[in-house]
Design a protein around this motif. Structure first.
Motif, short mmCIF file in Angstrom:
data_model
loop_
_atom_site.label_atom_id
_atom_site.label_comp_id
_atom_site.label_asym_id
_atom_site.label_seq_id
_atom_site.Cartn_x
_atom_site.Cartn_y
_atom_site.Cartn_z
N PHE A 157 -3.21 87.61 -3.30
CA PHE A 157 -2.94 86.41 -2.50
C PHE A 157 -2.73 85.19 -3.38
O PHE A 157 -1.78 84.43 -3.21
CB PHE A 157 -4.08 86.17 -1.51
CG PHE A 157 -3.93 84.88 -0.76
CD1 PHE A 157 -3.03 84.78 0.29
CD2 PHE A 157 -4.66 83.75 -1.12
CE1 PHE A 157 -2.87 83.59 0.97
CE2 PHE A 157 -4.50 82.56 -0.44
CZ PHE A 157 -3.61 82.48 0.61
N SER A 177 0.54 84.92 -5.09
CA SER A 177 1.70 84.62 -4.25
C SER A 177 1.86 83.12 -4.01
O SER A 177 2.91 82.66 -3.58
CB SER A 177 1.58 85.35 -2.91
OG SER A 177 0.58 84.74 -2.13
N VAL A 178 0.79 82.35 -4.28
CA VAL A 178 0.82 80.92 -3.96
C VAL A 178 1.92 80.17 -4.71
O VAL A 178 2.75 79.50 -4.09
CB VAL A 178 -0.57 80.28 -4.22
CG1 VAL A 178 -0.50 78.77 -4.11
CG2 VAL A 178 -1.58 80.83 -3.22
N ILE A 180 5.42 81.05 -3.33
CA ILE A 180 5.75 80.42 -2.04
C ILE A 180 5.98 78.93 -2.23
O ILE A 180 6.88 78.35 -1.61
CB ILE A 180 4.63 80.70 -1.02
CG1 ILE A 180 4.72 82.17 -0.58
CG2 ILE A 180 4.72 79.77 0.18
CD1 ILE A 180 3.70 82.62 0.42
N PHE A 181 5.22 78.33 -3.14
CA PHE A 181 5.38 76.89 -3.36
C PHE A 181 6.75 76.53 -3.93
O PHE A 181 7.24 75.43 -3.77
CB PHE A 181 4.28 76.35 -4.28
CG PHE A 181 3.38 75.41 -3.57
CD1 PHE A 181 3.83 74.17 -3.15
CD2 PHE A 181 2.08 75.77 -3.27
CE1 PHE A 181 3.01 73.31 -2.46
CE2 PHE A 181 1.24 74.93 -2.59
CZ PHE A 181 1.72 73.69 -2.17
N TRP A 230 9.62 78.35 -0.71
CA TRP A 230 9.66 77.76 0.63
C TRP A 230 10.43 76.42 0.67
O TRP A 230 11.39 76.31 1.43
CB TRP A 230 8.25 77.60 1.17
CG TRP A 230 7.84 78.60 2.21
CD1 TRP A 230 7.23 78.33 3.41
CD2 TRP A 230 7.96 80.03 2.17
NE1 TRP A 230 6.98 79.51 4.09
CE2 TRP A 230 7.43 80.55 3.38
CE3 TRP A 230 8.51 80.93 1.26
CZ2 TRP A 230 7.39 81.91 3.67
CZ3 TRP A 230 8.48 82.28 1.54
CH2 TRP A 230 7.93 82.75 2.72
N PRO A 231 10.01 75.42 -0.13
CA PRO A 231 10.72 74.14 -0.03
C PRO A 231 12.22 74.28 -0.28
O PRO A 231 13.03 73.66 0.40
CB PRO A 231 10.05 73.29 -1.12
CG PRO A 231 8.72 73.87 -1.29
CD PRO A 231 8.90 75.36 -1.08
N LEU A 279 13.74 75.99 2.82
CA LEU A 279 13.69 75.09 3.98
C LEU A 279 14.71 73.97 3.85
O LEU A 279 15.41 73.63 4.81
CB LEU A 279 12.28 74.51 4.13
CG LEU A 279 11.18 75.50 4.52
CD1 LEU A 279 9.81 74.84 4.48
CD2 LEU A 279 11.45 76.09 5.90
N LEU A 280 14.79 73.41 2.65
CA LEU A 280 15.75 72.33 2.44
C LEU A 280 17.17 72.84 2.65
O LEU A 280 18.02 72.18 3.27
CB LEU A 280 15.59 71.76 1.03
CG LEU A 280 16.16 70.37 0.78
CD1 LEU A 280 15.46 69.35 1.68
CD2 LEU A 280 16.01 69.99 -0.68
N ILE A 317 18.18 75.38 4.56
CA ILE A 317 18.46 75.59 5.99
C ILE A 317 18.66 74.25 6.68
O ILE A 317 19.57 74.07 7.50
CB ILE A 317 17.30 76.36 6.66
CG1 ILE A 317 17.11 77.72 6.00
CG2 ILE A 317 17.58 76.54 8.14
CD1 ILE A 317 15.88 78.46 6.49
N HIS A 318 17.83 73.29 6.30
CA HIS A 318 17.93 71.97 6.90
C HIS A 318 19.32 71.37 6.67
O HIS A 318 19.97 70.87 7.61
CB HIS A 318 16.86 71.05 6.32
CG HIS A 318 17.07 69.60 6.63
ND1 HIS A 318 16.90 69.10 7.90
CD2 HIS A 318 17.46 68.57 5.85
CE1 HIS A 318 17.18 67.80 7.87
NE2 HIS A 318 17.51 67.46 6.65
N ILE A 323 14.09 71.59 10.67
CA ILE A 323 14.75 72.51 9.74
C ILE A 323 15.89 73.26 10.44
O ILE A 323 17.01 73.33 9.94
CB ILE A 323 13.74 73.51 9.14
CG1 ILE A 323 12.56 72.76 8.49
CG2 ILE A 323 14.42 74.42 8.12
CD1 ILE A 323 12.93 71.85 7.35
N ILE A 373 8.84 69.59 5.25
CA ILE A 373 9.02 70.72 4.33
C ILE A 373 7.72 71.02 3.59
O ILE A 373 7.28 72.17 3.50
CB ILE A 373 10.18 70.43 3.35
CG1 ILE A 373 11.50 70.47 4.10
CG2 ILE A 373 10.18 71.43 2.20
CD1 ILE A 373 12.70 70.11 3.28
#
Lengths: 291, 408
Positions: free
Chosen positions: A254, A257-258, A261-262, A265-266, A269-270, A272-273, B98, B195
């Motif tokens: 776990f 994986s941090v 993901i950090f 993810w951003p 997400l950015l 897709i946004h 998003i 985000i």
């Protein structure tokens, strides 16, 4: 058998201690191996259940002296008033007494659980608790597979209570109090690798006296406190199903994986946004809608 | 944030009028003797007394916690369950900011407010459970970083996520204070906060499950697996959305005067959309649970009391609401959506308590049951949160259309 056994372990205790101490010097000359810190080897076979260790421990740490005695069928537990207990068990090899306390794991679950580094594995071997850092969350208690850290529930300024292998005495070059005082010589203090050799030797030389299992050699990734015993450990209320891997390894996946993901993810997400924003931009003004 | 907005404000209005405005806003609006007030006020007062005793005499004086069970209701329910229900905020902000699903825009503010208050109060409840709360700053400042600890990660994420949610919500505060410039500045930070917030939520929703990974031998095997973090994360999606559905239904009744006719009309469409997402994620969750169960090879444990309880959870509180959600959006039945969301909420409470309290040390000689004082404190925290929620709703443009967007 009682007298025989008593004589036997007196002799054995003396030789055992001499062996361990003698080899300690030799061990120091060798290059320091990882995980070769101090530990304690405890011999169930030699222990007569006299509770001297309990009394000495209580006195040294300003805790009340024990008022009850080991009794078959009653499981005495360490708590915020006592760091070590001796229990009696009726086993296939007769009645035995077993001392319990913190196991001082090589990779302690409590240390990896602690978010303030209050639980700390010293380079000497003992796992200690540091008052000024602890915030009392008790995650160490949740994580410890041996259930050893205890908490002062009835204090507004509570402490975590557990055996610290007399860390202050070790720093002064002394043995832990229980090892020093044990009249039966059931406790041996020394480098862990030497203790394992000693424990193996006992099993090899006297297979009729010892079960072929050193509890703590592999359990929970190895512990600093280890047990020799005449009967299988399952007969003495030991958890023999503990995993051989260390407990902190359970959270490693776990925690690894941090960072992934950090980073991922951003970015995603950015992306897709931006993609969805452009599509809608043509249809209507959305600029101020992000409020 | 508040300072920034009041600074700008003082340019817009005079200082005296600002103070007058704030003092006036502090006064209660609405009736004092409502049924909710009559129930909640004594509970909150009693809770405050119990909290005082806890700090005076120690945790043992008010809780049933033991050396075997060091975490009880305050962690298992207040923190672990409460944070799962706050998951709606990251899901809704993901959909609106998003994915640009504009339909859900009208419920963003109330969901973020709910999430923010949930973190403040339920993570705040953590302080009551800390034996030595004065050292709580140790993992945040100083050189005591226990970076190998899952709890270290969770603690930091709670803190950072609260800041992110405050930023997400801050335009509403600025509008309330009439601070135009501050609002513009804060609105510009929204996307970044969203985000950041979603990333943090992914990690600490799963992190709450990961807390229990080292308690391998202490949790009933049907509820322990190395997949707890993933299960906790996936279930936080429909836990949060079910809470949004439930809370939305109540808000529409209690604060109906705040909601414009247009948004009232849209609400049903929103509920249908949310029920679809709930059904989808619950299906994924149910299959994950089945895989975990088959993988765990604990068939023999099913035929035990806790095994039946496990089956009840999986069939009655996951599969049943999942089917109800599917039927409800096919038949466009709003009542059924609400019923399904309530069953889901109960199911999440049951699941989190099964991992943290009921299944934890199920074999201990002295079983843990929460004391009445632990329950009163928990209720007091929930009631206080609702009080603050209501205070904000009545004053800030959360449910009602913001005057700013209208003028534009």
């Amino acid at each position: 058998m009682g007298i025989d056994r008593r004589n036997f372990f007196k002799v054995l205790g003396v030789t055992g201690a001499t062996l361990a101490l003698g080899k300690e010097v030799a061990a120091a000359e060798q290059e320091e191996e990882v995980n070769d810190a101090y530990g304690i080897l405890y011999d169930v076979f030699m222990c007569g259940g006299c509770q001297t260790c309990e009394f000495t421990c209580a006195e040294l740490h300003n805790l009340p002296a024990p008022e009850d005695v080991p009794e078959i069928g009653i499981s005495r537990k360490t708590n915020d008033q006592r760091r070590t207990v001796v229990n009696a068990y009726d086993t296939s090899g007769g009645e035995v007494a077993v001392k319990r306390q913190c196991m001082h794991c090589l990779e302690p679950a409590c240390v990896s659980a602690c978010l303030t580094q209050a639980m700390y594995k010293t380079k000497e071997g003992p796992v200690i608790w540091r008052e000024e850092k602890c915030m009392g969350c008790r995650y160490c208690m949740v994580s410890c597979p041996f259930d050893m850290p205890k908490f002062e529930y009835n204090s507004p300024n509570p402490k975590i209570i557990k055996c610290d292998m007399c860390y202050d005495r070790i720093k002064e070059g002394k043995e832990p109090a229980c090892v020093e005082i044990c009249p039966a010589g059931a406790l041996v203090f020394g480098k862990r690798s030497e203790l394992i050799k000693e424990a193996r030797k006992r099993i090899m030389e006297m297979p009729e006296w010892y079960t072929d299992h050193i509890y703590g050699e592999l359990e929970a990734g190895g512990t600093g406190f280890m047990y020799n015993a005449p009967v299988p450990f399952s007969e003495m209320d030991f958890n023999t199903k503990l995993q051989k891997r260390s407990y902190p390894e359970l959270t490693k996946g776990f925690l690894y994986s941090v960072p992934t993901i950090f980073i991922l993810w951003p970015t995603i997400l950015l992306g897709i946004h931006e993609a969805t924003k452009n599509k809608n931009n043509n249809q209507n003004k959305i600029q101020d809608d992000h409020a | 944030m508040r300072e920034a907005s009041s600074y700008t404000l003082s340019k817009d209005r005079t200082k005296e009028s600002t103070w007058k405005f704030l003092l006036q806003e502090l006064k209660p609006k609405g009736k004092l003797l409502t049924p909710f007030n009559i129930i909640s006020i004594p509970v909150i007062l009693l809770g405050a007394v119990i909290i005082a005793i806890r700090f005076w005499k120690g945790i043992g004086a008010v809780t049933n916690l033991s050396q075997e069970v060091p975490w009880g209701l305050w962690i298992g329910f207040d923190v672990v369950t409460g944070v799962a229900f706050a998951g709606g905020a990251y899901v809704i902000t993901f959909m609106v900011y998003i994915l640009n699903m504009r339909k859900y825009k009208s419920i963003v503010r109330v969901t973020v407010l709910n999430g923010f208050l949930a973190y403040v109060f339920y993570a705040g409840a953590l302080l009551l459970d800390l034996g030595r709360p004065w050292n709580v700053v140790n993992p945040i400042i100083g050189n005591n970083f226990g970076t190998s600890s899952v709890l270290f990660l969770v603690a930091w994420h709670f803190l950072l996520y609260m800041v992110a949610q405050l930023i997400e919500f801050s335009p509403a505060i600025a509008e309330w204070l009439g601070a135009k410039r501050a609002r513009k500045l804060l609105s510009g930070m929204t996307i970044a906060a969203v985000i950041f917030g979603i990333t943090l939520s992914t990690l600490h929703q799963s992190g709450l499950g990961a807390l229990y990974l080292m308690a391998k031998d202490k949790i009933f095997p049907l509820w322990y697996s190395e997949f707890i973090p993933i299960l906790f994360f996936v279930s936080s999606i429909f836990a949060g959305l079910s809470m949004v559905i439930f809370e939305g239904s109540i808000s529409h009744k209690v604060f109906g005067d705040q909601i414009s006719e247009k948004n009232k009309g849209q609400h049903h469409s929103i509920l249908h959309g949310l029920s679809k997402i709930c059904a989808g994620t619950m299906l994924a969750y149910f299959f994950l649970q089945v895989i975990v169960f088959v993988h765990g090879q604990h068939w023999n444990l099913i035929n035990t009391p806790l095994g039946y309880w496990y089956l009840t959870e999986m069939i009655g509180f996951v599969l049943l609401p999942l089917i109800l959600f599917v039927i409800s959006y096919r038949k466009r039945n709003i009542l059924l959506i609400k019923i399904a969301s309530i069953i889901t909420i109960l199911g999440i409470i049951i699941n989190r308590l099964n991992v943290t309290v009921i299944g934890f040390r199920w074999d201990a000689a002295n079983q843990y049951y929460p004391s009445w004082m632990e329950i009163v404190v928990t209720l007091a925290i929930i009631f206080t949160e609702i009080w603050v929620f209501r205070w904000v709703i009545r004053r800030m443009p959360v449910l009602r259309e913001s005057a700013f967007s209208l003028t534009k």
